[in-house]
Every structure is written in structure tokens, then in C-alpha cells.
Design a protein around this motif. Structure first.
Motif, PDB file in Angstrom:
ATOM      1  N   TYR A   1       0.836  -1.220   0.000  1.00  0.00           N
ATOM      2  CA  TYR A   1       0.000   0.000   0.000  1.00  0.00           C
ATOM      3  C   TYR A   1       0.862   1.258   0.000  1.00  0.00           C
ATOM      4  CZ  TYR A   1      -4.015  -3.016   1.155  1.00  0.00           C
ATOM      5  OH  TYR A   1      -4.988  -3.978   1.131  1.00  0.00           O
ATOM      6  N   ARG A   2       1.931   1.231   0.783  1.00  0.00           N
ATOM      7  CA  ARG A   2       2.814   2.400   0.847  1.00  0.00           C
ATOM      8  C   ARG A   2       3.392   2.675  -0.542  1.00  0.00           C
ATOM      9  NH1 ARG A   2       7.203   0.874   4.012  1.00  0.00           N
ATOM     10  NH2 ARG A   2       5.681   0.374   5.628  1.00  0.00           N
ATOM     11  N   MET A   3       3.850   1.623  -1.174  1.00  0.00           N
ATOM     12  CA  MET A   3       4.463   1.787  -2.501  1.00  0.00           C
ATOM     13  C   MET A   3       3.424   2.277  -3.518  1.00  0.00           C
ATOM     14  SD  MET A   3       6.660  -1.153  -4.433  1.00  0.00           S
ATOM     15  CE  MET A   3       7.033  -1.057  -6.177  1.00  0.00           C
ATOM     16  N   ALA A   4       2.190   1.816  -3.363  1.00  0.00           N
ATOM     17  CA  ALA A   4       1.142   2.182  -4.325  1.00  0.00           C
ATOM     18  C   ALA A   4       0.433   3.473  -3.926  1.00  0.00           C
ATOM     19  CB  ALA A   4       0.126   1.049  -4.431  1.00  0.00           C
ATOM     20  N   GLY A   5       0.777   4.006  -2.773  1.00  0.00           N
ATOM     21  CA  GLY A   5       0.128   5.229  -2.291  1.00  0.00           C
ATOM     22  C   GLY A   5      -1.318   5.009  -1.879  1.00  0.00           C
ATOM     23  N   ILE A   6      -1.628   3.823  -1.409  1.00  0.00           N
ATOM     24  CA  ILE A   6      -2.998   3.527  -0.980  1.00  0.00           C
ATOM     25  C   ILE A   6      -3.140   3.772   0.520  1.00  0.00           C
ATOM     26  CG2 ILE A   6      -4.621   1.607  -0.600  1.00  0.00           C
ATOM     27  CD1 ILE A   6      -3.925   0.633  -3.384  1.00  0.00           C
ATOM     28  N   LYS A   7      -4.116   4.608   0.865  1.00  0.00           N
ATOM     29  CA  LYS A   7      -4.301   4.929   2.280  1.00  0.00           C
ATOM     30  C   LYS A   7      -5.518   4.225   2.858  1.00  0.00           C
ATOM     31  CE  LYS A   7      -1.573   9.021   2.279  1.00  0.00           C
ATOM     32  NZ  LYS A   7      -1.280   9.106   0.812  1.00  0.00           N
ATOM     33  N   GLU A   8      -6.565   4.126   2.046  1.00  0.00           N
ATOM     34  CA  GLU A   8      -7.788   3.477   2.535  1.00  0.00           C
ATOM     35  C   GLU A   8      -8.136   2.314   1.612  1.00  0.00           C
ATOM     36  OE1 GLU A   8     -10.946   6.118   4.351  1.00  0.00           O
ATOM     37  OE2 GLU A   8      -9.954   7.480   2.948  1.00  0.00           O
ATOM     38  N   PRO A   9      -7.533   1.162   1.893  1.00  0.00           N
ATOM     39  CA  PRO A   9      -7.698   0.041   0.964  1.00  0.00           C
ATOM     40  C   PRO A   9      -9.161  -0.318   0.715  1.00  0.00           C
ATOM     41  CG  PRO A   9      -6.586  -0.630   3.012  1.00  0.00           C
ATOM     42  CD  PRO A   9      -6.621   0.853   2.992  1.00  0.00           C
ATOM     43  N   ALA A  10      -9.993  -0.268   1.732  1.00  0.00           N
ATOM     44  CA  ALA A  10     -11.392  -0.679   1.551  1.00  0.00           C
ATOM     45  C   ALA A  10     -12.086   0.186   0.507  1.00  0.00           C
ATOM     46  CB  ALA A  10     -12.129  -0.617   2.877  1.00  0.00           C
ATOM     47  N   LYS A  11     -11.639   1.437   0.406  1.00  0.00           N
ATOM     48  CA  LYS A  11     -12.256   2.337  -0.570  1.00  0.00           C
ATOM     49  C   LYS A  11     -11.540   2.309  -1.908  1.00  0.00           C
ATOM     50  CE  LYS A  11     -14.292   5.688   2.527  1.00  0.00           C
ATOM     51  NZ  LYS A  11     -13.872   6.814   3.360  1.00  0.00           N
ATOM     52  N   GLU A  12     -10.227   2.188  -1.842  1.00  0.00           N
ATOM     53  CA  GLU A  12      -9.443   2.383  -3.064  1.00  0.00           C
ATOM     54  C   GLU A  12      -9.294   1.127  -3.903  1.00  0.00           C
ATOM     55  OE1 GLU A  12      -5.914   5.040  -2.480  1.00  0.00           O
ATOM     56  OE2 GLU A  12      -6.648   5.075  -0.421  1.00  0.00           O
ATOM     57  N   ILE A  13      -9.492  -0.026  -3.284  1.00  0.00           N
ATOM     58  CA  ILE A  13      -9.338  -1.271  -4.044  1.00  0.00           C
ATOM     59  C   ILE A  13     -10.700  -1.719  -4.566  1.00  0.00           C
ATOM     60  CG2 ILE A  13      -8.800  -3.732  -3.778  1.00  0.00           C
ATOM     61  CD1 ILE A  13      -6.478  -2.661  -1.935  1.00  0.00           C
ATOM     62  N   ASP A  14     -10.735  -1.979  -5.875  1.00  0.00           N
ATOM     63  CA  ASP A  14     -12.013  -2.318  -6.508  1.00  0.00           C
ATOM     64  C   ASP A  14     -12.297  -3.808  -6.484  1.00  0.00           C
ATOM     65  OD1 ASP A  14     -12.489   0.380  -7.352  1.00  0.00           O
ATOM     66  OD2 ASP A  14     -10.929   0.075  -8.862  1.00  0.00           O
ATOM     67  N   LEU A  15     -11.250  -4.592  -6.404  1.00  0.00           N
ATOM     68  CA  LEU A  15     -11.421  -6.043  -6.514  1.00  0.00           C
ATOM     69  C   LEU A  15     -10.201  -6.720  -5.915  1.00  0.00           C
ATOM     70  CD1 LEU A  15     -12.524  -7.993  -9.637  1.00  0.00           C
ATOM     71  CD2 LEU A  15     -10.257  -8.459  -8.734  1.00  0.00           C
ATOM     72  N   ALA A  16     -10.428  -7.855  -5.268  1.00  0.00           N
ATOM     73  CA  ALA A  16      -9.284  -8.563  -4.678  1.00  0.00           C
ATOM     74  C   ALA A  16      -9.300 -10.022  -5.101  1.00  0.00           C
ATOM     75  CB  ALA A  16      -9.312  -8.448  -3.161  1.00  0.00           C
ATOM     76  N   GLU A  17      -8.145 -10.490  -5.521  1.00  0.00           N
ATOM     77  CA  GLU A  17      -7.935 -11.921  -5.766  1.00  0.00           C
ATOM     78  C   GLU A  17      -7.022 -12.393  -4.647  1.00  0.00           C
ATOM     79  OE1 GLU A  17      -8.742 -14.462  -7.854  1.00  0.00           O
ATOM     80  OE2 GLU A  17     -10.289 -13.350  -8.951  1.00  0.00           O
TER      81      GLU A  17
END
Lengths: 388, 380
Positions: B260-276
Motif C-alpha cells: 500500500y505504501r508503494m502504491a500510495g494507498i491509504k484506505e484500501p477498503a475504498k481504493e481497491i475495486d477487486l481482490a484476488e
């Protein structure tokens, strides 16, 4: 290309038949040694690269699990690199790329093998293709003996000369190992001892062959900023080269060993080396078999094809010769396979930073480290220098 | 970050036992990924494979066996052991140095030629204490599941729902090995493997040659109209001894935080659209969702109940069917990334989710109760 990367510290175990320690304890010994060498502690490390030869050598699969604590890697990013006998150099490559990519500043590379817990030749038998090849090229000596024969016939080198040169290599490396505190086999060996030793597979005799060693090696790779910040004497990574041949022994020419020649060529191009024999000060060649070492000299351009035996007998590649090869005693005297390639890298780093102690080559500035693996299939190179 | 790395093409084979031999399978997938990218073997600069000797049909030094089959003859390559997402990371690292513009990463595992997976995972156990007890990945997972249910009041039904969802999703995935419409009761009434785990909550043993072609930013734009960027990745390994670990507070949080740090993601639940997510055991999808920050700790039971993680939900998890549907042990992490790529580029066919996917997460795990985790963030 990429960011400059340097080795800032190395740690080795006292290699040998180490029945006094468990496999994790052995690894811990090397890892603690590199922390002592650098003054760093496990918290400083951004990631760990681990590797061994076939995991099943010791009867444990995916050894990065088992050794996680010994490598001080718990809670850290990890990579597990395995490329057969060339694993040690491949681990070094992984650590190099990790830092060069800009993703990490300090990477700990750990190579390890506790060969006396298993049966190395039985394990290596399982590397060969099971339906056609395993019956006749199982284990290491058979393959390497065929290769030496192929090579000496190709260049018309007399049996006697090849035998003498190989014996000379055995004598000098065994002598060198006395000056390496970490070496496994330390014994006085004469030309006659080698020539009369028990035959393993013709022409290879017992004293032409490396031992089964228990050992581990740990090396810390650092970014340029870290080198400055920590004020360490660096061994800069000047080049990395790697090539792999076909799997089936017999599909490719092993007398002119393309993967060895191409891996070296790739590395020389990066390091701007034109005349390796002149420009290199030390070469830590992966030499589990005396005969094969001469083939490497030729593939790496230290001399022309078929010329190695004469030069060996002239002393060109001894510690006081034009290009010191394996002043540590090399793989011939110490072979914990998964660690061996990384030991070559560590020894090269010690040489170019003037820290090799009793087996230091005076003024060494540029050194080559090499490892070979598979059924005569893989060759990996790393070149280290005292200057960026 | 020095350089962006994109995925420009992917290929995989079907997970069910195949009569094709290893070489045929590996070659076809390699050829397919090159063809899709419009490249020949000569154009690929470096090749990183992932495999494990223990999952390689009794042949040691697995990469020696398939070296030229994956196009690596006389190329600079390497191999990662255990986790195929490591190969993705290593390929990306090599490109990020600027030394390479193209890298082929490929995970190889032919499940049908191996002993049962747990015969192999038993060999992770140290030979002196744990192996005699018979500690395997399934047994470790059973301990973890029991602890997880007790701590958070998660029910067996909620865990079974993961299997119902994923095996159902797999109906739309031509590569999936196990698929079907099951009820929660059927999942719970399938044979007990290691209490409380039942058979349908444990992953099968599958075939998996899984490839992705990576390229530097400039090259990726040339090779693909829609490259998917590797935005972040991270991994973490736990202590070895299972008694030294808190099985409910593992390393996935660390691996995810790094990605997440590398991708600049702070709120994964909001920013991630899909998870495998790699869920070799059904309940682990719930646990991993929590550790990945897709919901709060202990709330994944509610998450599955809400239907949010269904293929048609707000945050689809394992629309491919996940590892429960297809488990080529070593290749399963990279397969998650390949599925994420297909979803982002809209090429997932029948299993394509309804929502638009811009950012997706791929997760891999191997070892007892998630001793090691790897996370990759992919996106446009």
C-alpha cells in the motif's frame, strides 16, 4: 544501470562437518558474523534473500520457513532464490537488483547448506531427467568427467598434461586453504597424492573433487547512500551475468561451454573489461572439480581454448601468478552448495576491500565471482571492484 | 520510484489434471503469452520463473528441467521458490533498474505429478519435533480456523459461505479445477479433513502454468493499448515455530502495508475495486480480508453475509473462484495477479465483474497458517 550497489560486509561460518550445530544454528552463525562485521543489527535490514540447492538436500522443503528466525527475517520482506549450484551467485544477483531498483537500501543475502545431514549425490541424482538420463549421469562426478574428456579430446591435449595440470590445481588450492580460516579441507597434498588417489570416475580422482561441507554465508548489499552513511569500505558491484543451457546433457557442447562464455561476456561488457586476465586481480571460480576449473579459465577468456593446462603448469593462476584464481582454496576445499556461490562473492568482496587476511592478493581492485549449476547447465557471474 | 512496470499480456492453463506432459503445458503457456504480446523468444530479455522442487514430480532443481521450455535458453534468468508472486516482484525489480525492458515471469506446478499437497507440506515441518506430530498446512490451518472462530465469534457457516461463493464463481472460469453450485450445508457436510475444516473448504491439487509478460513503461505502451501497472508490492515472513506465532496476528498486515505504501494507498477498503486472494482454506479469505484492511478485524463474517464480496458485489473477492477452485500450489499467487489483470482489462469473460475495476489486489500465501505472504497492487 540502476542505482549503484555495494557489498558492505560479509559473514561466513567455519565450514566443515559441523555436527556441533543444527542447520538453523549454522545459518545463525553466518548471519551474526555479518552483523558483527558491519555493526548493523537486524532492524536495519530492509529485506532478506535466502537460498539453497535442492531444498531436499537436508530433507526440509522451502527452507526459508525453517530458517526464518536464524536469518533474522521474521517480519521482513523475503525472496527465495534457487538455481541449483549457481544459487549462491543468483542470491547475490537478487539482492543486487533489489537495491539497484531503488526499493531497498540494505538487503541481507544468505546462502546455506548442511550437506552432512543428507546424501548429496543421491539428491543430485534427482536433478537429472528421470526417464533417459538419470541412469547414466546421476550425481556430479560423472557429468564433469565426461565434460573434461570432451574438452581434452577436442583440443588434443595429452592425457598426461591434463592430469598434471589438474593435480597442480589440487595441490595449490589445498595449500591456499591453509590461509583461509573458514575453509573446510586443510591438508598437505602432493602431485603424487592426487595422481594416485582413489578413482571416482575417470579421470577424476578423490583429490580432484570437492568435499561435502556444512556452511553458510551472509552478505549485506547496500545503496550508495548507505555506503556513505555507514562509512563502510565498499566492494562495488560492477557487473552481473547469467546464462543457462539446455537441460538434456548432450544437447549442447560442453567443451566450448556457451553458458559460461556468454555469462562472462555479459559481465565483461557491463564492467568494460576487455582483457580479463590482465584487468582482473582475482577470480573466485566455482571449481568443485580440478579438471573443470581449466575449462572455466578458457570460457572466461583468461586464455585461449585448449591453453589452460600449459598456463596452469606455468603458475599463471596461482596466488602469485598473473591472475590469482581461488586464493581462498575455492570450492575444491569447501562446498556447502547453496552457500558456495555466495562465498565466492564474499571472498571477491574481501579481496577488493583488502580484508582477505592471510590469503589477500596485494592491491586487488577488481575481482570476479562465479558459480555453476544444474547438470552442467547454469553459469552466473558477479564482478566486484574497489571503485565505483 | 525509479520506473513504472506494466503487465502487457498473460496466459494460463486449465487446472484440472491433464494428460499433457509438463513440457507441453509449460511451452504452450509461454508461447501464448509471447504471441499475445506480439513478441518472439528473442525479444524477451530476462525470464524469472517460480517453482518448488517439492512440487515438481520428484525432480530436483526444477528450473533446470524447464529452462529452455520457458524460452530461457542463453538468457539471463532466475527462479523463485515457493511463491510465484516473488517472481513477479523480481521481474519488476529487474525492469525497475533500467537494465531490462521486458521480463517474462512464469509459475510452474503440475499438481497431478506430485504427492498429495500435505505430503509435501509435511516436509516444511522440522524433522525433529513437528514432523513426527504430522504437522501439515491443513492441520495448521485447522488450528488457525478454530482460534479465529473463537476469538471473533465467526461461525462455521460463515466460513463455508466462502466456499459456496468461490466454487460458484468458478463456474464462469474455464481454467478452474473445481467448481459447482453448493449449499452451505453441503460444504459443511463434506468429509471432515482436519476438524473444523471440511473437504470443500480445502483447496484441491491442480495444474498451473501461469505467465505474465512485464515491460518497462515505454515498452509497455508500445506493446499494449491497455497495460496494467504494477503499482506496489510487498511481502513478509513470520517466525518459524508455530507455537512462537500468534496465528491471528500474522504477517499479512506487514506485507499489505508495504504494498500500500508503494502504491500510495491509504484506505484500501475504498481504493481497491477487486481482490484476488489466496485462500487455500475457506476461512482464510475472511481472515485475509481483515488483514488486508478490506474490513475491520473480526468483521469479515459480516462482510461475507452482506454479499459485498460476491462477483456482483461492491468489492468482489475471488471472482475467479480463487484457490479453493484452483490450487497449483506454487503458481497460485501469480494466478491471482493474472486474474486481476484480466478483470482490469475487461478480458475476464464470464467471470468479469459488473463494476469497473481500476485498482485490484493480488495476494499469495504459502506455509503454515500463512507463514509467508505476498501482496501486489495492480492498476490502470
Amino acid at each position: 544501470m540502476g542505482r549503484p550497489v555495494a557489498i558492505i560486509g560479509v559473514g561466513q561460518t567455519y565450514h566443515g562437518k559441523r555436527m556441533d550445530v543444527s542447520y538453523p544454528e549454522l545459518v545463525r552463525e553466518a548471519v551474526m558474523a555479518v552483523f558483527k562485521d558491519t555493526g548493523l543489527s537486524p532492524e536495519d535490514i530492509d529485506g532478506v534473500v535466502s537460498g539453497t540447492m535442492p531444498s531436499m538436500m537436508e530433507g526440509i522443503a522451502l527452507t526459508h520457513f525453517y530458517l526464518a528466525d536464524a536469518m533474522q527475517s521474521a517480519g521482513k520482506p523475503i525472496m527465495k532464490t534457487e538455481t541449483c549450484g549457481s544459487t549462491g551467485v543468483s542470491i547475490a544477483h537478487t539482492a543486487y537488483y533489489w537495491v539497484a531498483s531503488g526499493l531497498a537500501d540494505l538487503i541481507l543475502a544468505v546462502g546455506h547448506e548442511k550437506m552432512n545431514e543428507g546424501d548429496s549425490q543421491a539428491t543430485m541424482t534427482t536433478v537429472a531427467e528421470p526417464f533417459y538420463q538419470r541412469y547414466f549421469i546421476s550425481g556430479a562426478p560423472g557429468v564433469f568427467s565426461m565434460q573434461s574428456q570432451m574438452w581434452s579430446v577436442r583440443y588434443g591435449i595429452s592425457e598426461e598434461k591434463v592430469r598434471d595440470a589438474a593435480a597442480f590445481i589440487s595441490v595449490t588450492h589445498h595449500e591456499d586453504a591453509f590461509d583461509n580460516p573458514y575453509a573446510h579441507i586443510k591438508m598437505k597434498v602432493s602431485m603424487d597424492d592426487v595422481k594416485n588417489a582413489r578413482i571416482i570416475t575417470y579421470p577424476v580422482r578423490l583429490l580432484d573433487v570437492c568435499p561435502n561441507s556444512d556452511g553458510a554465508c551472509a552478505v549485506i548489499f547496500a545503496s550508495e547512500e548507505m555506503v556513505k552513511k555507514l562509512n563502510r569500505k565498499p566492494a562495488w558491484v560492477k557487473a552481473v551475468g547469467y546464462r543457462g543451457d539446455e537441460y538434456f546433457f548432450g544437447d549442447s557442447d560442453k567443451a566450448v561451454w556457451e553458458s559460461a562464455a556468454q555469462a562472462a561476456k555479459e559481465a565483461y561488457n557491463q564492467a568494460g573489461i576487455k582483457n580479463p586476465r590482465k584487468e582482473l586481480d582475482v577470480a573466485e571460480v566455482y571449481n568443485p572439480f580440478t579438471f573443470q576449473e581449466m575449462l572455466f579459465y578458457e570460457c572466461f577468456g583468461f586464455c585461449g581454448p585448449g591453453e589452460a593446462p600449459d598456463l596452469v603448469l606455468k603458475g599463471t593462476f596461482t596466488r602469485n601468478g598473473e591472475l590469482a584464481c581461488d586464493p581462498s582454496g575455492g570450492t575444491l576445499c569447501t562446498n556447502p552448495i547453496g552457500a558456495t556461490g555466495l562465498i565466492r562473492v564474499a571472498e571477491a568482496a574481501l579481496q577488493v576491500t583488502g580484508r582477505a587476511g592471510a590469503h589477500q592478493i596485494p592491491g586487488a581492485k577488481l575481482a570476479l565471482a562465479h558459480a555453476m549449476g544444474g547438470v552442467d547447465q547454469f553459469n552466473g557471474i558477479m564482478i566486484l571492484g574497489s571503485k565505483l | 520510484m525509479s520506473k513504472r512496470v506494466g503487465i502487457v499480456a498473460v496466459a494460463q492453463n486449465a487446472g484440472a489434471e491433464s494428460k499433457d506432459n509438463f513440457y507441453d503445458q509449460a511451452y504452450r503457456v509461454t508461447k501464448e503469452v509471447l504471441d499475445k504480446a506480439g513478441l518472439t523468444r528473442d525479444d524477451v530479455e530476462t525470464i524469472i520463473s517460480a517453482s518448488s522442487d517439492i512440487y515438481h514430480g520428484g525432480i530436483s532443481c526444477a528450473n533446470a528441467y524447464y529452462w529452455e521450455t520457458t524460452g530461457a535458453f542463453m538468457k539471463n534468468g532466475s527462479r523463485q521458490d515457493g511463491e510465484s508472486l516473488f517472481a513477479l516482484f523480481y521481474g519488476a525489480m529487474r525492469i525497475m533498474t533500467g537494465r531490462y525492458d521486458t521480463a517474462l515471469v512464469i509459475g510452474l506446478c503440475k499438481g497431478s505429478e506430485n504427492p498429495p499437497n500435505d505430503t509435501c507440506t509435511l516436509m516444511y515441518s522440522d524433522p525433529f519435533y513437528l514432523r513426527n506430530v504430522g504437522l501439515t498446512e491443513t492441520m495448521a490451518a485447522a488450528f488457525q480456523m478454530r482460534a479465529y472462530m473463537e476469538k471473533y465469534g465467526i461461525t462455521e457457516e460463515q466460513c463455508a459461505k466462502v466456499a459456496v461463493k468461490n466454487l460458484g464463481n468458478a463456474l464462469g472460469n474455464p481454467y478452474a479445477h473445481r467448481k459447482g453450485r453448493y449449499t452451505v450445508e453441503e460444504v459443511l457436510q463434506s468429509p471432515r479433513i482436519s476438524d473444523p475444516l471440511t473437504e470443500l473448504q480445502c483447496a484441491p491439487q491442480s495444474e498451473g502454468m501461469v505467465a505474465a509478460l512485464l515491460a518497462s513503461e515505454e515498452k509497455a505502451k508500445k506493446l499494449s493499448r491497455k497495460p496494467v501497472w504494477i503499482k506496489g508490492f510487498g511481502s513478509s515472513i513470520d517466525a518459524y515455530d508455530i507455537g512462537d506465532r500468534d496465528l491471528l496476528d500474522g504477517q499479512l498486515k506487514n506485507a499489505a502495508a508495504r504494498a500500500y505504501r508503494m502504491a500510495g494507498i491509504k484506505e484500501p477498503a475504498k481504493e481497491i475495486d477487486l481482490a484476488e486472494i489466496s485462500e487455500p482454506y475457506a476461512f482464510q479469505e475472511l481472515m485475509w480480508c481483515e488483514d488486508l484492511g478490506l474490513c475491520r478485524a473480526g468483521e469479515a463474517g459480516k462482510l461475507i453475509d452482506s454479499g459485498k464480496t460476491e462477483r456482483t458485489g461492491e468489492l468482489p473477492v475471488n471472482p475467479s473462484g480463487g484457490v479453493l477452485a484452483n490450487n497449483p500450489y506454487v503458481s497460485r499467487g501469480l494466478q491471482r495477479a493474472v486474474e486481476a489483470y484480466l478483470q482490469i482489462t475487461g478480458q475476464a469473460g464470464e467471470r468479469q465483474v459488473e463494476k469497473k475495476v481500476k485498482t485490484a489486489l493480488a495476494h499469495g500465501t504459502h506455509g503454515f497458517a500463512g507463514q509467508c505472504h505476498a501482496v501486489a497492487i495492480l492498476g490502470l
